[in-house]
Design a protein around this motif. Structure first.
Motif, mmCIF file in Angstrom:
data_model
loop_
_atom_site.group_PDB
_atom_site.id
_atom_site.type_symbol
_atom_site.label_atom_id
_atom_site.label_comp_id
_atom_site.label_asym_id
_atom_site.label_seq_id
_atom_site.Cartn_x
_atom_site.Cartn_y
_atom_site.Cartn_z
ATOM 1 N N GLY A 40 -7.549 -29.769 -29.770
ATOM 2 C CA GLY A 40 -8.575 -29.486 -30.767
ATOM 3 C C GLY A 40 -8.921 -30.654 -31.670
ATOM 4 O O GLY A 40 -9.775 -30.535 -32.543
ATOM 5 N N SER A 44 -11.505 -34.513 -26.036
ATOM 6 C CA SER A 44 -12.466 -34.227 -24.956
ATOM 7 C C SER A 44 -13.880 -34.568 -25.395
ATOM 8 O O SER A 44 -14.681 -35.068 -24.598
ATOM 9 C CB SER A 44 -12.427 -32.750 -24.556
ATOM 10 O OG SER A 44 -11.187 -32.440 -23.991
ATOM 11 N N THR A 45 -14.173 -34.305 -26.653
ATOM 12 C CA THR A 45 -15.500 -34.646 -27.157
ATOM 13 C C THR A 45 -15.708 -36.161 -27.115
ATOM 14 O O THR A 45 -16.777 -36.639 -26.722
ATOM 15 C CB THR A 45 -15.686 -34.097 -28.581
ATOM 16 O OG1 THR A 45 -15.449 -32.680 -28.552
ATOM 17 C CG2 THR A 45 -17.089 -34.345 -29.095
#
Ligand code: ADP
Ligand code: ADP
Length: 230
Positions: A40, A44-45
């Protein structure tokens, strides 16, 4: 120029989730870096930004010298095709298709003739130590071997940058070490590699560690970190 240059990059999903909150990152040719952080945190972003799979909400993304804001979707996908190789946690190999054809398929849209695609695929499989497995299909290969096929597919076109998202996440430690060994060899021969991971041991194994938390880079240590602009 840098292979990757992110400047003041933010990403807001659905108008409310602030996944990246002002990221500056430069990666020079030949680096091997880990982007590490808890689930989180925005890894990945960041991979989606560096991989030009998505555009930032604000800020600048330059890949191989190109400001992606100045490119159409079509130009962007051409840039991605010649500049980036991707490896994911899931191997994403076509079942029932030989290792050679799985790798050669990755070169389908390059305009390289079929015969040369197969030669390049064989050479890439050699590079990852699978020269003796060309005709094997995925189910005949171990997990570590399947991921090495995926690495071969990612590098068959000689992209300047390889992006690996949790490349050992589905592997036991022995197979994981096998795959990391292949990445180390590729790095030694000049490929720039960014590994996205939540695994601190893998991060420590990389010459440079970029630590991400709550959408920000909170530490950047090792080779290349903080290198002044060229
Ligand atoms: P990591 O890879 O470190 O687990 P992510 O980049 O996947 O982190 O996620 C960062 C934050 O953005 C998380 O709060 C996540 O739920 C959210 N997020 C990621 N992708 C999307 C999306 N497509 N839509 C909405 N929220 C997203
Ligand atoms: P992993 O942690 O296994 O990499 P992620 O949680 O990052 O998987 O997300 C997998 C996919 O789902 C990514 O494409 C990501 O952008 C998307 N995603 C993640 N969080 C959200 C969310 N809150 N809403 C919508 N899509 C999301």
């Amino acid at each position: 120029p840098y292979v990757v240059a992110l400047h003041a990059v933010t990403k807001v999903y659905a108008g409310q989730v602030h996944a990246l909150r002002g990221v500056d990152l430069t990666v020079a040719g030949g680096e091997l870096l880990a982007i590490v952080g808890p689930s989180g945190s925005g890894k990945s972003t960041m991979l989606h930004m560096i991989g030009t799979l998505d555009r930032p909400t604000s800020g600048t993304v330059r890949i191989d010298g190109y400001d992606i804001a100045e490119l159409s979707d079509r130009e962007l996908s051409a840039l991605r095709g010649r500049t980036l190789g991707f490896v994911f946690q899931q191997f994403h190999l076509a079942p029932g298709v030989s290792a050679l054809d799985n790798v050669a398929e990755g070169l389908l849209y390059t305009g390289i003739p079929r015969r040369e695609r197969r030669e390049r695929a064989a050479a890439a499989l050699e590079r990852v130590g699978l020269g003796h497995r060309l005709a094997h299909r995925p189910h005949q290969l171990s997990g570590g071997e399947q991921q090495r096929v995926a690495v071969a597919r990612a590098v068959a076109g000689d992209p300047p940058l390889l992006l690996a998202d949790e490349p050992t996440g589905n592997l036991d430690s022995g197979a994981g070490a096998e795959v990391l060994g292949v990445l180390r060899d590729l790095h030694a021969s000049g490929t720039t590699i960014a590994i996205i991971t939540h695994d601190v041991e893998i991060a420590d194994w990389c010459p440079r560690q970029v630590r991400v938390r709550d959408g920000r880079i909170v530490a950047d240590h090792g080779d290349g970190a903080g290198r002044p602009a060229e």
